[in-house]
Motif scaffolding. Structure first.
Motif, mmCIF file in Angstrom:
data_model
loop_
_atom_site.group_PDB
_atom_site.id
_atom_site.type_symbol
_atom_site.label_atom_id
_atom_site.label_comp_id
_atom_site.label_asym_id
_atom_site.label_seq_id
_atom_site.Cartn_x
_atom_site.Cartn_y
_atom_site.Cartn_z
ATOM 1 N N ARG A 22 0.831 -1.218 0.000
ATOM 2 C CA ARG A 22 0.000 0.000 0.000
ATOM 3 C C ARG A 22 0.863 1.264 0.000
ATOM 4 O O ARG A 22 0.561 2.226 -0.697
ATOM 5 C CB ARG A 22 -0.926 -0.008 1.212
ATOM 6 N N ILE A 23 1.913 1.268 0.797
ATOM 7 C CA ILE A 23 2.821 2.414 0.834
ATOM 8 C C ILE A 23 3.472 2.608 -0.526
ATOM 9 O O ILE A 23 3.513 3.722 -1.059
ATOM 10 C CB ILE A 23 3.898 2.226 1.925
ATOM 11 N N LEU A 24 3.955 1.532 -1.111
ATOM 12 C CA LEU A 24 4.615 1.605 -2.410
ATOM 13 C C LEU A 24 3.652 2.109 -3.484
ATOM 14 O O LEU A 24 4.018 2.938 -4.321
ATOM 15 C CB LEU A 24 5.186 0.237 -2.785
ATOM 16 N N ARG A 25 2.414 1.668 -3.439
ATOM 17 C CA ARG A 25 1.397 2.142 -4.390
ATOM 18 C C ARG A 25 1.223 3.656 -4.255
ATOM 19 O O ARG A 25 1.202 4.382 -5.248
ATOM 20 C CB ARG A 25 0.066 1.436 -4.144
ATOM 21 N N ASP A 26 1.121 4.149 -3.024
ATOM 22 C CA ASP A 26 0.971 5.586 -2.806
ATOM 23 C C ASP A 26 2.183 6.364 -3.322
ATOM 24 O O ASP A 26 2.041 7.413 -3.943
ATOM 25 C CB ASP A 26 0.767 5.894 -1.319
ATOM 26 N N VAL A 27 3.369 5.838 -3.067
ATOM 27 C CA VAL A 27 4.602 6.496 -3.521
ATOM 28 C C VAL A 27 4.639 6.558 -5.049
ATOM 29 O O VAL A 27 4.968 7.595 -5.626
ATOM 30 C CB VAL A 27 5.846 5.764 -2.968
#
Length: 97
Positions: A22-27
């Motif tokens: 999820r963090i990587l998707r946001d980044v």
């Protein structure tokens, strides 16, 4: 010839795979991390914590520091505690501005 790029590395201890995804998707969808910056990601493993690194050329230091601040905000949104941040020499003084 040495690579002049530098990196601001975030170690994310205790982050599970779903949260990391999820963090990587946001980044990847956030304009703060667009080129010429590069994001290097190391997924969490049983033997090593997750890690995100904002990689930049020396001329892009101000942009990288702004991206570092944005990454801190994204991590807080996901309730992630940053275990450590490694900032190359000189970038930390820009972070205070």
């Amino acid at each position: 010839m040495t690579d002049p790029r530098q990196g601001i590395a975030f170690t994310l201890d205790g982050v599970d795979e779903l949260t990391f995804t999820r963090i990587l998707r946001d980044v990847l969808h956030d304009p703060a991390f667009r080129r010429p910056l590069q994001i290097q990601a190391q997924e969490p493993r049983p033997s090593a914590p997750a890690r995100l690194t904002v990689v930049f050329a020396p001329g892009d230091r101000a942009r990288a520091v702004a991206a570092m601040q944005r990454l801190k905000t994204l991590l807080l949104r996901h309730q992630v505690q940053v275990d450590s941040v490694r900032v190359p020499e000189g970038a930390d003084r820009d972070a205070d501005n």
